[in-house]
Design a protein around this motif. Structure first.
Motif, PDB file in Angstrom:
ATOM      1  N   ALA A  37      -7.023  -4.779  -2.461  1.00  0.00           N
ATOM      2  CA  ALA A  37      -5.777  -5.501  -2.225  1.00  0.00           C
ATOM      3  C   ALA A  37      -5.392  -5.483  -0.747  1.00  0.00           C
ATOM      4  O   ALA A  37      -4.919  -6.496  -0.206  1.00  0.00           O
ATOM      5  CB  ALA A  37      -4.661  -4.901  -3.071  1.00  0.00           C
ATOM      6  N   ILE A  38      -5.573  -4.348  -0.076  1.00  0.00           N
ATOM      7  CA  ILE A  38      -5.256  -4.261   1.350  1.00  0.00           C
ATOM      8  C   ILE A  38      -6.168  -5.184   2.148  1.00  0.00           C
ATOM      9  O   ILE A  38      -5.729  -5.880   3.073  1.00  0.00           O
ATOM     10  CB  ILE A  38      -5.363  -2.805   1.840  1.00  0.00           C
ATOM     11  CG1 ILE A  38      -4.279  -1.941   1.183  1.00  0.00           C
ATOM     12  CG2 ILE A  38      -5.252  -2.729   3.362  1.00  0.00           C
ATOM     13  CD1 ILE A  38      -4.443  -0.461   1.405  1.00  0.00           C
ATOM     14  N   GLN A  39      -7.447  -5.208   1.801  1.00  0.00           N
ATOM     15  CA  GLN A  39      -8.377  -6.089   2.502  1.00  0.00           C
ATOM     16  C   GLN A  39      -8.013  -7.559   2.310  1.00  0.00           C
ATOM     17  O   GLN A  39      -8.133  -8.369   3.230  1.00  0.00           O
ATOM     18  CB  GLN A  39      -9.803  -5.834   2.019  1.00  0.00           C
ATOM     19  CG  GLN A  39     -10.372  -4.492   2.466  1.00  0.00           C
ATOM     20  CD  GLN A  39     -11.726  -4.201   1.854  1.00  0.00           C
ATOM     21  OE1 GLN A  39     -11.989  -4.572   0.710  1.00  0.00           O
ATOM     22  NE2 GLN A  39     -12.591  -3.532   2.601  1.00  0.00           N
ATOM     23  N   ALA A  40      -7.553  -7.904   1.115  1.00  0.00           N
ATOM     24  CA  ALA A  40      -7.262  -9.304   0.812  1.00  0.00           C
ATOM     25  C   ALA A  40      -5.888  -9.748   1.304  1.00  0.00           C
ATOM     26  O   ALA A  40      -5.731 -10.855   1.847  1.00  0.00           O
ATOM     27  CB  ALA A  40      -7.371  -9.537  -0.695  1.00  0.00           C
ATOM     28  N   ASN A  41      -4.886  -8.872   1.115  1.00  0.00           N
ATOM     29  CA  ASN A  41      -3.502  -9.305   1.332  1.00  0.00           C
ATOM     30  C   ASN A  41      -2.715  -8.450   2.309  1.00  0.00           C
ATOM     31  O   ASN A  41      -1.540  -8.731   2.562  1.00  0.00           O
ATOM     32  CB  ASN A  41      -2.753  -9.315  -0.009  1.00  0.00           C
ATOM     33  CG  ASN A  41      -3.442 -10.167  -1.042  1.00  0.00           C
ATOM     34  OD1 ASN A  41      -3.771 -11.325  -0.779  1.00  0.00           O
ATOM     35  ND2 ASN A  41      -3.695  -9.599  -2.223  1.00  0.00           N
ATOM     36  N   GLY A  42      -3.314  -7.388   2.831  1.00  0.00           N
ATOM     37  CA  GLY A  42      -2.595  -6.488   3.713  1.00  0.00           C
ATOM     38  C   GLY A  42      -1.885  -5.390   2.941  1.00  0.00           C
ATOM     39  O   GLY A  42      -1.997  -5.271   1.721  1.00  0.00           O
ATOM     40  N   LEU A  43      -1.154  -4.565   3.668  1.00  0.00           N
ATOM     41  CA  LEU A  43      -0.459  -3.399   3.125  1.00  0.00           C
ATOM     42  C   LEU A  43       1.042  -3.636   3.175  1.00  0.00           C
ATOM     43  O   LEU A  43       1.577  -4.013   4.224  1.00  0.00           O
ATOM     44  CB  LEU A  43      -0.819  -2.159   3.944  1.00  0.00           C
ATOM     45  CG  LEU A  43      -0.065  -0.861   3.650  1.00  0.00           C
ATOM     46  CD1 LEU A  43      -0.406  -0.335   2.265  1.00  0.00           C
ATOM     47  CD2 LEU A  43      -0.385   0.197   4.715  1.00  0.00           C
ATOM     48  N   THR A  44       1.715  -3.398   2.066  1.00  0.00           N
ATOM     49  CA  THR A  44       3.165  -3.538   1.998  1.00  0.00           C
ATOM     50  C   THR A  44       3.794  -2.183   1.709  1.00  0.00           C
ATOM     51  O   THR A  44       3.383  -1.489   0.773  1.00  0.00           O
ATOM     52  CB  THR A  44       3.578  -4.532   0.898  1.00  0.00           C
ATOM     53  OG1 THR A  44       3.021  -5.821   1.201  1.00  0.00           O
ATOM     54  CG2 THR A  44       5.087  -4.653   0.804  1.00  0.00           C
TER      55      THR A  44
END
Length: 327
Positions: A37-44
């Motif tokens: 998820a971090i690779q695809a959409n970044g970190l929230t």
């Protein structure tokens, strides 16, 4: 500053988000759906001061990230052998490694004056792998207060604003490298004092871990709900007193105010060790619970209540298949 967070779960993800917000060049070592998820959409990071989004480099393989100015290790204790085996590509000639973790750290007695000077702790550093791969000369101690949880892959929620990362050199120096990591965290909104007494801070955090961790594992409820029962709140206070006695036997004097702070806790957040039990993840029983009791036996400090509660917590973990059976 180029900083890699090794172990980007709830705590690591929160720290990475803070570092990115403060302008550091951040990378992460993570795994599984969280990594994807971090690779695809970044970190929230959802925090008391807003929602912070960043796009750090992230990989399961440290070789993809290269040498860093500093590495912040935030894995749970059972994953430390993997850190020892994988960290080398992140280390340049002057890279500092800050272990921001719960429990008794592997370096605790190294270089420390006193009767246990340079005693190794194989339960938290099997085979001396961390000492060999990283060494005391690179090591900075760390303690984190951040009630955080991964609520969805790539999304970390931090419960409240009482957050901080305390850093300190094992030899008590106030070093430029510790101040540099501190400044990078504070630039992103994470208070990060540097202390000459990191062992005292280790025990101050451990006091809470021992006061509420075994009880919450047994009740399967958070601190506030467990401590709603006056008998359990008193049990937590007595556990904290036993932990204070262990620390004192090692020359660390914890003020009585720490006991009151722990015994009056109304934290809704579930301790991380309870989260691990619920999610079927490896539990930090050895570093958080067993190692302090080992030190109690080493110094002849009686801990009858903690002995019982930890034994029961181990049985709970065994029933879930998360701790070795008695041989």
């Amino acid at each position: 500053m180029k900083i890699c967070v090794y172990g980007a779960g709830a705590i690591g993800g929160h720290l990475a988000g803070r570092l990115a917000r403060g302008g550091a060049e951040v990378s992460l070592v993570a795994r599984g759906a969280h990594l994807a998820a971090i690779q695809a959409n970044g970190l929230t990071v959802q925090a008391h001061d807003g929602t912070h989004h960043s796009r750090p480099r992230a990989s399961a393989d440290p070789r993809d990230l290269g040498p860093q100015d500093a590495v912040i290790v935030t894995v749970k204790a059972p994953a430390l052998p993997d850190v020892a085996a994988g960290i080398a590509p992140l280390l340049g000639p002057a890279t500092a490694v800050a272990f921001v973790m719960n429990g008794i750290p592997w370096w605790y007695f190294l270089g420390q004056d006193g009767p246990h000077r340079d005693m190794r702790l194989p339960a938290v550093d099997p085979g001396g792998a961390l000492e060999s791969a990283i060494g005391l000369e690179r090591t900075i101690g760390g303690v984190v207060y951040s009630a955080s949880e991964v609520i969805a892959p790539g999304v970390v929620h931090s419960e409240h604003g009482n957050i901080r990362v305390i850093l300190g050199e094992p030899d008590g120096r106030i070093s430029d490298r510790a101040k540099a990591i501190s400044a990078a965290l504070e630039a992103g909104g994470m208070p990060s004092p540097v202390t000459p007494e990191i062992r005292l801070e280790v025990w101050a955090k451990l006091l809470g871990n021992l006061a509420n961790g075994p009880l919450c594992v047994l009740t399967r409820r958070g601190v506030r709900d467990s401590f709603a029962d006056p008998l359990l709140r008193e049990a937590g206070r007595r556990s904290a007193l036993e932990a204070q006695a262990i620390a004192a036997s090692l020359g660390v004097a914890l003020p009585d105010a720490h006991i009151e702070r722990v015994s009056q806790s109304n934290m809704m957040h579930k301790p991380s060790i309870l989260q691990d039990l619920e999610l079927g993840r490896p539990m930090e029983i050895d570093g958080l619970f067993e190692m302090p009791l080992h030190l109690a036996r080493l110094t002849g400090t009686p801990t009858p209540q903690l002995d019982l509660l930890v034994a029961l917590a181990k049985q709970t973990a065994r029933a879930a298949g998360l701790y070795p059976e008695i041989a």
